[in-house]
Scaffold this motif. Sequence first.
Motif, PDB file in Angstrom:
ATOM      1  N   UNK A 146       0.832  -1.207   0.000  1.00  0.00           N
ATOM      2  CA  UNK A 146       0.000   0.000   0.000  1.00  0.00           C
ATOM      3  C   UNK A 146       0.864   1.253   0.000  1.00  0.00           C
ATOM      4  N   UNK A 147       0.375   2.246  -0.700  1.00  0.00           N
ATOM      5  CA  UNK A 147       1.145   3.478  -0.842  1.00  0.00           C
ATOM      6  C   UNK A 147       0.443   4.606  -0.100  1.00  0.00           C
ATOM      7  N   UNK A 148       1.203   5.265   0.648  1.00  0.00           N
ATOM      8  CA  UNK A 148       0.685   6.471   1.291  1.00  0.00           C
ATOM      9  C   UNK A 148       1.557   7.622   0.831  1.00  0.00           C
ATOM     10  N   UNK A 149       0.928   8.624   0.294  1.00  0.00           N
ATOM     11  CA  UNK A 149       1.713   9.748  -0.200  1.00  0.00           C
ATOM     12  C   UNK A 149       1.665  10.858   0.827  1.00  0.00           C
ATOM     13  N   UNK A 150       2.828  11.258   1.230  1.00  0.00           N
ATOM     14  CA  UNK A 150       2.888  12.348   2.195  1.00  0.00           C
ATOM     15  C   UNK A 150       3.727  13.461   1.603  1.00  0.00           C
ATOM     16  N   UNK A 151       3.177  14.610   1.570  1.00  0.00           N
ATOM     17  CA  UNK A 151       3.931  15.750   1.065  1.00  0.00           C
ATOM     18  C   UNK A 151       4.247  16.689   2.213  1.00  0.00           C
ATOM     19  N   UNK A 152       5.223  17.493   2.011  1.00  0.00           N
ATOM     20  CA  UNK A 152       5.512  18.510   3.020  1.00  0.00           C
ATOM     21  C   UNK A 152       4.390  19.545   2.994  1.00  0.00           C
ATOM     22  N   UNK A 156       1.720  20.952  -0.002  1.00  0.00           N
ATOM     23  CA  UNK A 156       0.260  20.886   0.115  1.00  0.00           C
ATOM     24  C   UNK A 156      -0.366  22.236  -0.141  1.00  0.00           C
ATOM     25  N   UNK A 157       0.255  23.229   0.416  1.00  0.00           N
ATOM     26  CA  UNK A 157      -0.252  24.588   0.212  1.00  0.00           C
ATOM     27  C   UNK A 157      -0.221  24.941  -1.262  1.00  0.00           C
ATOM     28  N   UNK A 158       0.900  24.606  -1.881  1.00  0.00           N
ATOM     29  CA  UNK A 158       1.041  24.896  -3.315  1.00  0.00           C
ATOM     30  C   UNK A 158      -0.041  24.208  -4.118  1.00  0.00           C
ATOM     31  N   UNK A 159      -0.305  22.972  -3.773  1.00  0.00           N
ATOM     32  CA  UNK A 159      -1.315  22.196  -4.488  1.00  0.00           C
ATOM     33  C   UNK A 159      -2.677  22.874  -4.392  1.00  0.00           C
ATOM     34  N   UNK A 160      -2.993  23.250  -3.233  1.00  0.00           N
ATOM     35  CA  UNK A 160      -4.282  23.931  -3.052  1.00  0.00           C
ATOM     36  C   UNK A 160      -4.356  25.181  -3.909  1.00  0.00           C
ATOM     37  N   UNK A 161      -3.254  25.867  -3.865  1.00  0.00           N
ATOM     38  CA  UNK A 161      -3.144  27.107  -4.640  1.00  0.00           C
ATOM     39  C   UNK A 161      -3.415  26.832  -6.121  1.00  0.00           C
ATOM     40  N   UNK A 162      -2.736  25.801  -6.600  1.00  0.00           N
ATOM     41  CA  UNK A 162      -2.838  25.472  -8.024  1.00  0.00           C
ATOM     42  C   UNK A 162      -4.243  25.019  -8.385  1.00  0.00           C
ATOM     43  N   UNK A 163      -4.840  24.261  -7.490  1.00  0.00           N
ATOM     44  CA  UNK A 163      -6.153  23.715  -7.795  1.00  0.00           C
ATOM     45  C   UNK A 163      -7.161  24.831  -8.014  1.00  0.00           C
ATOM     46  N   UNK A 164      -7.029  25.831  -7.248  1.00  0.00           N
ATOM     47  CA  UNK A 164      -7.959  26.946  -7.379  1.00  0.00           C
ATOM     48  C   UNK A 164      -7.773  27.647  -8.714  1.00  0.00           C
ATOM     49  N   UNK A 165      -6.512  27.731  -9.144  1.00  0.00           N
ATOM     50  CA  UNK A 165      -6.224  28.477 -10.353  1.00  0.00           C
ATOM     51  C   UNK A 165      -6.574  27.704 -11.617  1.00  0.00           C
ATOM     52  N   UNK A 166      -6.561  26.384 -11.520  1.00  0.00           N
ATOM     53  CA  UNK A 166      -6.719  25.585 -12.752  1.00  0.00           C
ATOM     54  C   UNK A 166      -8.113  25.752 -13.333  1.00  0.00           C
ATOM     55  N   UNK A 167      -8.168  25.638 -14.639  1.00  0.00           N
ATOM     56  CA  UNK A 167      -9.441  25.811 -15.345  1.00  0.00           C
ATOM     57  C   UNK A 167     -10.378  24.662 -15.041  1.00  0.00           C
ATOM     58  N   UNK A 168     -11.633  24.911 -15.264  1.00  0.00           N
ATOM     59  CA  UNK A 168     -12.639  23.903 -14.942  1.00  0.00           C
ATOM     60  C   UNK A 168     -12.505  22.681 -15.836  1.00  0.00           C
ATOM     61  N   UNK A 169     -12.215  22.907 -17.083  1.00  0.00           N
ATOM     62  CA  UNK A 169     -12.175  21.840 -18.086  1.00  0.00           C
ATOM     63  C   UNK A 169     -11.221  20.721 -17.683  1.00  0.00           C
ATOM     64  N   UNK A 170     -10.117  21.109 -17.076  1.00  0.00           N
ATOM     65  CA  UNK A 170      -9.125  20.103 -16.714  1.00  0.00           C
ATOM     66  C   UNK A 170      -9.681  19.053 -15.772  1.00  0.00           C
ATOM     67  N   UNK A 171     -10.609  19.484 -14.938  1.00  0.00           N
ATOM     68  CA  UNK A 171     -11.113  18.567 -13.914  1.00  0.00           C
ATOM     69  C   UNK A 171     -12.066  17.550 -14.479  1.00  0.00           C
TER      70      UNK A 171
END
Lengths: 296, 914
Positions: A146-152, A156-171
């Motif tokens: 089993x894999x558990x992914x842990x980020x610093x 995580x903050x960066x990811x959240x940041x990016x998710x907000x910025x990304x266009x809807x279509x990508x999702x």
Amino acid sequence: MASRKEGTGSTATSSSSTAGAAGKGKGKGGSGDSAVKQVQIDGLMEMMRSLRHVNIDHLHVGWYQSTYYGSFVTRALLDSQFSYQHAIEESVVLIYDPIKTAQGSLSLKAYRLTPKLMEVCKEKDFSPEALKKANITFEYMFEEVPIVIKNSHLINVLMWELEKKSAVADKHELLSLASSNHLGKNLQLLMDRVDEMSQDIVKYNTYMRNTSKQQQQKHQYQQRRQQENMQRQSRGEPPLPEEDLSKLFKPPQPPARMDSLLIAGQINTYCQNIKEFTAQNLGKLFMAQALQEYNN
Amino acid sequence: MSRFFTTGSDSESESSLSGEELVTKPVGGNYGKQPLLLSEDEEDTKRVVRSAKDKRFEELTNLIRTIRNAMKIRDVTKCLEEFELLGKAYGKAKSIVDKEGVPRFYIRILADLEDYLNELWEDKEGKKKMNKNNAKALSTLRQKIRKYNRDFESHITSYKQNPEQSADEDAEKNEEDSEGSSDEDEDEDGVSAATFLKKKSEAPSGESRKFLKKMDDEDEDSEDSEDDEDWDTGSTSSDSDSEEEEGKQTALASRFLKKAPTTDEDKKAAEKKREDKAKKKHDRKSKRLDEEEEEDNEGGEWERVRGGVPLVKEKPKMFAKGTEITHAVVIKKLNEILQARGKKGTDRAAQIELLQLLVQIAAENNLGEGVIVKIKFNIIASLYDYNPNLATYMKPEMWGKCLDCINELMDILFANPNIFVGENILEESENLHNADQPLRVRGCILTLVERMDEEFTKIMQNTDPHSQEYVEHLKDEAQVCAIIERVQRYLEEKGTTEEVCRIYLLRILHTYYKFDYKAHQRQLTPPEGSSKSEQDQAENEGEDSAVLMERLCKYIYAKDRTDRIRTCAILCHIYHHALHSRWYQARDLMLMSHLQDNIQHADPPVQILYNRTMVQLGICAFRQGLTKDAHNALLDIQSSGRAKELLGQGLLLRSLQERNQEQEKVERRRQVPFHLHINLELLECVYLVSAMLLEIPYMAAHESDARRRMISKQFHHQLRVGERQPLLGPPESMREHVVAASKAMKMGDWKTCHSFIINEKMNGKVWDLFPEADKVRTMLVRKIQEESLRTYLFTYSSVYDSISMETLSDMFELDLPTVHSIISKMIINEELMASLDQPTQTVVMHRTEPTAQQNLALQLAEKLGSLVENNERVFDHKQGTYGGYFRDQKDGYRKNEGYMRRGGYRQQQSQTAY
């Protein structure tokens, strides 16, 4: 995992901050007999050097490979993983499927060889008997870790940041209904493996037939010999000298069964892939239908 | 002469060495006087010949003796018996007689016997006294001898006129002649035969001694030939006599007149010979050191020889008096020159010059056309002989000379219809050259022309096809054709059917590959033809090559007996038809001839011709828009990848290691001259385009079929090569164009496909090479449109519920009826699951075809089925070994009959084993 690389044959080293299987020490790449392996080792060394250069605490816990529609259960992988696991007991192989990931779900899996398979591989005896004795089947070749992914936290903050910025279509890749291509490819691959399996079985079949034929011949020979000896005895002559039967009847070379095991494993992976895929798609189709009805 | 023809005809295999051997043997004896030259075995062979001759002649003389005895005692019956035996014996000795000439004693007995019989016949008193048997025998014998002597008439008359004619020349004849003069004397007669025999047995030494006496350095060969000539002179003169039939006086007078020159001329001849021989010696000098001494002895003479060349030129003046005699001299000279042929030291160029001089002399002296023809034959032969090596080709000047010579020869032959030329004319007796009323000359014009054609091919093969030189040589082709035409005309009058067939074939071979532009033009503009100017009319008058081919080939089909000529003719005929786009005629002829079945048994040149024909047929079919036929015709040639080799248009480098030098030479000789080549790129393009037109719709139709076979492997190969390319630029080569076009077609994009197939580059490379380029292009565009439509329907029919035909016709720029017909055809052939809706002009898809996934799933199921079956077999095996445990349960799902039987068998086996 904090960082990952794509492409077959690169090495993965897990830095100490990464969770997962922790290793004791660095492992060697094993004996590299192919050019690919050599490159692999070179890459590994390079990586090690670079890591040491920036003074990062690191451990060598395995390697990773990208795959195409989940076709990774091959001899090369087995050999590589065996040599890793032989050197470093905790080594894993990470399988990354970029196509599946592109479809919306991260596909990253870690595998290890089962202890049974390790035993067999150590013996390097893939004859039917050996495999039977080891009682190994394709289900028990690899074990998934089993894999558990842990980020610093920063990431995580960066990811959240990016998710907000990304266009809807990508999702909405996730909801795409155009699935036939993927399924077709999978079927095609599955078919190829089935073909291979079929051939393998035919080969095995021939072998069996040859063995039994020879057994019979051997038997007949022995019987004839016995009769002759009896006659000779009755005539008072000395019996014929014993001959080495194994020299007269060389048993046919048994085909290596490891390949068929691998193919079976591969077929299994494909089937699981397809199952997973169709299950998802059926869900999507029902959703689409419901949506359509609702709209109407 | 005969020697030439053997070397000429089987020249293919004969090495120069063996050729030399062949020549030296008969000539060997000529050097009897030069012991250095004479090897042991040569002497042996000579002796063998002598003894055979002796044996025969002994037989003859014995018979003659008995006849003479019988004559003496007036026993006519005996005479008759013996005469018959004599005739038989003479028949046996025929071969020797052919070589040596008719023996004089034989002529004499014939003459005497006839005289004697006439005497008896005249003698009424004696006849009455004769008994019945004798009288009967007399009349029969008289009749027989009359008939028999007719064959020897010339000899006998000459003998009668001049029994002592050659007395001083030949000892044997001398003997015989003196005997002849005293023919009543029976005793001497017997003795004479004996002496004759004796003489014969010691002939070589005696002769040479004699000739040593006569002239210092005369060769035996010259003597022999002289001998022959003398016989000949005799015969010629007597022939002319018999022609005149005026009386013996005139003949005798002429004989006497001739007599003087004879000796005179003999000396001349000797001189000439000496000169000739010295020349020969000079050539040989470097070779043999031993000869040097001898040479030294003759040094003075050799000097004279150089001056002697003009002597040859002057000679005509001397000959002016007696024509007949000059014949002999000229022919003797000719023979001399010919004897030197093939010998190592002979200067071939000099020989040719000598022969040409001889012709001049002959011409200046009006020696008659026969002699000139004969010499011309030999000149041409020597020209061919000039190159000892088969691989090398004639020099241009030689070639020009050769052509001129043949032309002159033909001039003469046409001007003099009374000359008979033939290979077989002189086989019985070499010395009958030109005497008969209709001149008969040995030599075959046909062989010469065939050889000329071969030489021409060789020249063309050995010239760089891209040089100006080649063009120059090619200009000679017209001349070659003209000669062939003339020979054809000549042989049509005189030749046998076989000869006519051969020359026709030659003509065909020079005609079939040429495109008849005139006829083509005429065909294109039939109405204007009549209004054209006078000159054009005249130009057009020449026979249409199609008509010509038809005529020649039909003759060959009807008359030829050798299979090869007919096969070649048929192939050429088909080729010609195909070249002129008469597809159906060409195809029918090909099919009717059944050549495809047995062409593999033919020799390589014919096979090459066959390949060429097939290729031409394929290209023709393509021009007609019959893609499938084109593809089929070209498949064999193209699929091997050795088109170049198969068409005889070049050797492959790959197989260079596989063959040795000898084979390579042979193959090189088989190559087709450049001007006959078929453009390989055109060929490949035609093949690939027709394969594309067939394969792309087929691929589209069977996209998901597991058992799909490819129509053209080569086309697929090209596609794969195209796919493998890491970076696809705009197409450059012809193949890339076709591949790009195929890809466009796969998508049903006919416009792109069209632009790839027909553009500037492709026009220059391929399409402009066709005689009717525009027509071909139009055809091609239409084909592309049609096939694209089909491909489009195959590929995208699953997307449509229905499609309007109008849209389709707009898309593919085809008119509605065509679209309609194509779609209907597809529906009928069950290629397209759809139906036509007439009122709305739409195609309604049935959607009965499985989708791609469904297809895949079906295939997978099938494969899994076989997998299961295989797996079962493994299990079955186990079960067999462990003794039929599951037998009953298993039968349930065993459907395969054979499989079951095998299982049963195994069970039986296992049961017996246990």
